[in-house]
Motif scaffolding. Structure first.
Motif, PDB file in Angstrom:
ATOM      1  N   MET A  43      32.160  36.159  29.339  1.00 23.32           N
ATOM      2  CA  MET A  43      30.929  36.875  29.045  1.00 23.32           C
ATOM      3  C   MET A  43      30.050  36.874  30.300  1.00 23.32           C
ATOM      4  SD  MET A  43      31.746  37.729  26.105  1.00 23.32           S
ATOM      5  CE  MET A  43      30.358  38.424  25.265  1.00 23.32           C
ATOM      6  N   LYS A  44      29.054  37.758  30.321  1.00 20.64           N
ATOM      7  CA  LYS A  44      28.153  37.879  31.472  1.00 20.64           C
ATOM      8  C   LYS A  44      27.605  36.506  31.853  1.00 20.64           C
ATOM      9  CE  LYS A  44      23.855  40.057  32.933  1.00 20.64           C
ATOM     10  NZ  LYS A  44      22.787  40.995  32.567  1.00 20.64           N
ATOM     11  N   GLY A  45      27.769  36.145  33.120  1.00 20.45           N
ATOM     12  CA  GLY A  45      27.251  34.890  33.630  1.00 20.45           C
ATOM     13  C   GLY A  45      28.035  33.661  33.210  1.00 20.45           C
ATOM     14  N   ALA A  46      29.191  33.827  32.571  1.00 20.74           N
ATOM     15  CA  ALA A  46      29.943  32.674  32.067  1.00 20.74           C
ATOM     16  C   ALA A  46      31.375  32.609  32.593  1.00 20.74           C
ATOM     17  CB  ALA A  46      29.952  32.690  30.538  1.00 20.74           C
ATOM     18  N   ASN A  47      31.667  33.324  33.691  1.00 17.87           N
ATOM     19  CA  ASN A  47      33.008  33.245  34.275  1.00 17.87           C
ATOM     20  C   ASN A  47      33.173  31.923  35.007  1.00 17.87           C
ATOM     21  OD1 ASN A  47      31.064  34.469  36.161  1.00 17.87           O
ATOM     22  ND2 ASN A  47      32.777  34.546  37.581  1.00 17.87           N
ATOM     23  N   ASP A  48      34.432  31.521  35.210  1.00 17.74           N
ATOM     24  CA  ASP A  48      34.684  30.256  35.896  1.00 17.74           C
ATOM     25  C   ASP A  48      34.690  30.398  37.403  1.00 17.74           C
ATOM     26  OD1 ASP A  48      34.726  28.462  33.769  1.00 17.74           O
ATOM     27  OD2 ASP A  48      36.769  28.991  33.268  1.00 17.74           O
ATOM     28  N   CYS A  49      35.125  31.528  37.954  1.00 12.79           N
ATOM     29  CA  CYS A  49      35.016  31.695  39.395  1.00 12.79           C
ATOM     30  C   CYS A  49      35.313  33.130  39.821  1.00 12.79           C
ATOM     31  CB  CYS A  49      35.873  30.699  40.154  1.00 12.79           C
ATOM     32  SG  CYS A  49      35.075  30.215  41.707  1.00 12.79           S
ATOM     33  N   ALA A  50      35.383  33.329  41.141  1.00 18.67           N
ATOM     34  CA  ALA A  50      35.480  34.655  41.744  1.00 18.67           C
ATOM     35  C   ALA A  50      36.848  35.289  41.600  1.00 18.67           C
ATOM     36  CB  ALA A  50      35.142  34.566  43.222  1.00 18.67           C
ATOM     37  N   ALA A  51      36.847  36.599  41.579  1.00 22.40           N
ATOM     38  CA  ALA A  51      38.096  37.346  41.579  1.00 22.40           C
ATOM     39  C   ALA A  51      37.994  38.581  42.453  1.00 22.40           C
ATOM     40  CB  ALA A  51      38.465  37.755  40.158  1.00 22.40           C
ATOM     41  N   GLY A  52      36.813  39.016  42.783  1.00 19.42           N
ATOM     42  CA  GLY A  52      36.673  40.207  43.610  1.00 19.42           C
ATOM     43  C   GLY A  52      35.221  40.635  43.695  1.00 19.42           C
ATOM     44  N   ALA A  53      35.030  41.892  44.057  1.00 21.53           N
ATOM     45  CA  ALA A  53      33.675  42.425  44.214  1.00 21.53           C
ATOM     46  C   ALA A  53      32.869  42.224  42.939  1.00 21.53           C
ATOM     47  CB  ALA A  53      33.747  43.905  44.563  1.00 21.53           C
ATOM     48  N   GLY A  54      31.633  41.799  43.092  1.00 21.78           N
ATOM     49  CA  GLY A  54      30.770  41.589  41.946  1.00 21.78           C
ATOM     50  C   GLY A  54      30.755  40.153  41.449  1.00 21.78           C
ATOM     51  N   THR A  56      31.021  35.950  42.931  1.00 23.22           N
ATOM     52  CA  THR A  56      31.117  35.043  44.073  1.00 23.22           C
ATOM     53  C   THR A  56      31.656  33.701  43.633  1.00 23.22           C
ATOM     54  OG1 THR A  56      28.820  34.401  43.788  1.00 23.22           O
ATOM     55  CG2 THR A  56      29.284  36.115  45.410  1.00 23.22           C
ATOM     56  N   CYS A  57      31.318  33.278  42.457  1.00 24.72           N
ATOM     57  CA  CYS A  57      31.911  32.073  41.867  1.00 24.72           C
ATOM     58  C   CYS A  57      31.374  31.901  40.463  1.00 24.72           C
ATOM     59  CB  CYS A  57      31.683  30.844  42.733  1.00 24.72           C
ATOM     60  SG  CYS A  57      33.039  29.662  42.481  1.00 24.72           S
ATOM     61  N   ALA A  58      31.520  30.716  39.927  1.00 23.24           N
ATOM     62  CA  ALA A  58      31.185  30.455  38.531  1.00 23.24           C
ATOM     63  C   ALA A  58      29.810  30.989  38.141  1.00 23.24           C
ATOM     64  CB  ALA A  58      31.263  28.962  38.259  1.00 23.24           C
ATOM     65  N   GLY A  59      29.776  31.668  37.006  1.00 22.68           N
ATOM     66  CA  GLY A  59      28.519  32.147  36.457  1.00 22.68           C
ATOM     67  C   GLY A  59      27.984  33.422  37.055  1.00 22.68           C
ATOM     68  N   THR A  60      28.800  34.184  37.797  1.00 20.65           N
ATOM     69  CA  THR A  60      28.286  35.381  38.464  1.00 20.65           C
ATOM     70  C   THR A  60      28.791  36.697  37.884  1.00 20.65           C
ATOM     71  OG1 THR A  60      30.037  35.301  40.122  1.00 20.65           O
ATOM     72  CG2 THR A  60      27.972  34.158  40.654  1.00 20.65           C
ATOM     73  N   ALA A  61      29.522  36.666  36.783  1.00 21.14           N
ATOM     74  CA  ALA A  61      29.981  37.929  36.178  1.00 21.14           C
ATOM     75  C   ALA A  61      28.750  38.760  35.810  1.00 21.14           C
ATOM     76  CB  ALA A  61      30.837  37.665  34.944  1.00 21.14           C
ATOM     77  N   ALA A  62      28.748  40.023  36.226  1.00 20.63           N
ATOM     78  CA  ALA A  62      27.592  40.888  36.017  1.00 20.63           C
ATOM     79  C   ALA A  62      27.531  41.478  34.617  1.00 20.63           C
ATOM     80  CB  ALA A  62      27.612  42.016  37.051  1.00 20.63           C
ATOM     81  N   ARG A  63      28.659  41.443  33.900  1.00 22.01           N
ATOM     82  CA  ARG A  63      28.700  42.025  32.553  1.00 22.01           C
ATOM     83  C   ARG A  63      29.794  41.332  31.726  1.00 22.01           C
ATOM     84  NH1 ARG A  63      30.253  44.993  36.432  1.00 22.01           N
ATOM     85  NH2 ARG A  63      32.362  45.741  36.623  1.00 22.01           N
ATOM     86  N   ASP A  64      29.725  41.481  30.441  1.00 21.01           N
ATOM     87  CA  ASP A  64      30.743  40.937  29.545  1.00 21.01           C
ATOM     88  C   ASP A  64      32.088  41.589  29.829  1.00 21.01           C
ATOM     89  OD1 ASP A  64      28.736  39.519  28.297  1.00 21.01           O
ATOM     90  OD2 ASP A  64      28.719  40.740  26.482  1.00 21.01           O
ATOM     91  N   HIS A  65      33.155  40.823  29.745  1.00 22.51           N
ATOM     92  CA  HIS A  65      34.539  41.306  29.856  1.00 22.51           C
ATOM     93  C   HIS A  65      34.841  41.992  31.183  1.00 22.51           C
ATOM     94  CE1 HIS A  65      34.864  40.240  25.658  1.00 22.51           C
ATOM     95  NE2 HIS A  65      33.790  40.971  25.415  1.00 22.51           N
ATOM     96  N   GLN A  66      34.215  41.529  32.262  1.00 24.57           N
ATOM     97  CA  GLN A  66      34.432  42.103  33.587  1.00 24.57           C
ATOM     98  C   GLN A  66      35.889  41.880  33.996  1.00 24.57           C
ATOM     99  OE1 GLN A  66      31.116  41.394  36.198  1.00 24.57           O
ATOM    100  NE2 GLN A  66      32.467  41.265  37.972  1.00 24.57           N
ATOM    101  N   GLY A  67      36.545  42.932  34.467  1.00 26.54           N
ATOM    102  CA  GLY A  67      37.973  42.891  34.771  1.00 26.54           C
ATOM    103  C   GLY A  67      38.376  42.032  35.950  1.00 26.54           C
ATOM    104  N   ASN A  68      37.439  41.673  36.825  1.00 25.40           N
ATOM    105  CA  ASN A  68      37.787  40.840  37.968  1.00 25.40           C
ATOM    106  C   ASN A  68      37.170  39.451  37.879  1.00 25.40           C
ATOM    107  OD1 ASN A  68      35.124  41.483  38.506  1.00 25.40           O
ATOM    108  ND2 ASN A  68      35.474  42.115  40.604  1.00 25.40           N
ATOM    109  N   ALA A  69      36.697  39.072  36.707  1.00 23.43           N
ATOM    110  CA  ALA A  69      36.129  37.737  36.487  1.00 23.43           C
ATOM    111  C   ALA A  69      37.020  36.992  35.501  1.00 23.43           C
ATOM    112  CB  ALA A  69      34.714  37.853  35.933  1.00 23.43           C
ATOM    113  N   TRP A  70      37.316  35.723  35.834  1.00 23.52           N
ATOM    114  CA  TRP A  70      38.219  34.986  34.958  1.00 23.52           C
ATOM    115  C   TRP A  70      37.583  33.751  34.352  1.00 23.52           C
ATOM    116  CZ3 TRP A  70      39.145  30.055  36.736  1.00 23.52           C
ATOM    117  CH2 TRP A  70      39.068  29.834  38.111  1.00 23.52           C
ATOM    118  N   LYS A  71      38.227  33.285  33.307  1.00 23.23           N
ATOM    119  CA  LYS A  71      37.832  32.080  32.582  1.00 23.23           C
ATOM    120  C   LYS A  71      39.101  31.248  32.408  1.00 23.23           C
ATOM    121  CE  LYS A  71      34.456  30.433  29.786  1.00 23.23           C
ATOM    122  NZ  LYS A  71      33.439  29.724  30.530  1.00 23.23           N
ATOM    123  N   LEU A  72      39.021  29.931  32.584  1.00 23.06           N
ATOM    124  CA  LEU A  72      40.176  29.071  32.323  1.00 23.06           C
ATOM    125  C   LEU A  72      40.330  28.914  30.814  1.00 23.06           C
ATOM    126  CD1 LEU A  72      40.074  26.169  34.921  1.00 23.06           C
ATOM    127  CD2 LEU A  72      41.767  27.963  34.701  1.00 23.06           C
TER     128      LEU A  72
END
Length: 105
Positions: A43-54, A56-72
């Protein structure tokens, strides 16, 4: 300050730095064989780390279900988790270009 005091302070600082570096590497250790990166489920701001543009690391997903943000997640569960932005509607093991959001079932 005596040389013994200086040596003690230096040793304390070295120990603290070593502990901090060990803790910084703990997330990688936590990603043991029982976990996997799952893209598109964070979810927005709840990713575990970076995957690409948008991100930088944990908690930086700009939107829910972002395709380049991952969660363990527990290994084997990723592709069963809902991801309305994913081409399949489920979490992915690799980053993906987001599809038009589908309603999760």
């Amino acid at each position: 300050m005596s040389s013994n005091h200086t040596a003690l302070h230096a040793a304390t600082l070295a120990l603290a730095l070593g502990a901090a570096l060990t803790l910084a590497h703990t997330p990688a250790a936590a990603q043991a064989a029982d976990k996997e990166k799952c893209y598109g489920v964070a979810m927005k701001g709840a990713n575990d780390c970076a995957a690409g543009a948008g991100t930088t690391c944990a908690g930086t997903a700009a939107r829910d279900h972002q395709g380049n943000a991952w969660k363990l997640v527990p290994k084997g569960s990723c592709t069963t988790m809902d991801s309305p932005s994913s081409p399949t509607g489920k979490g992915q093991l690799m980053a993906f270009k987001e599809a038009t959001m589908k309603k999760a079932m």
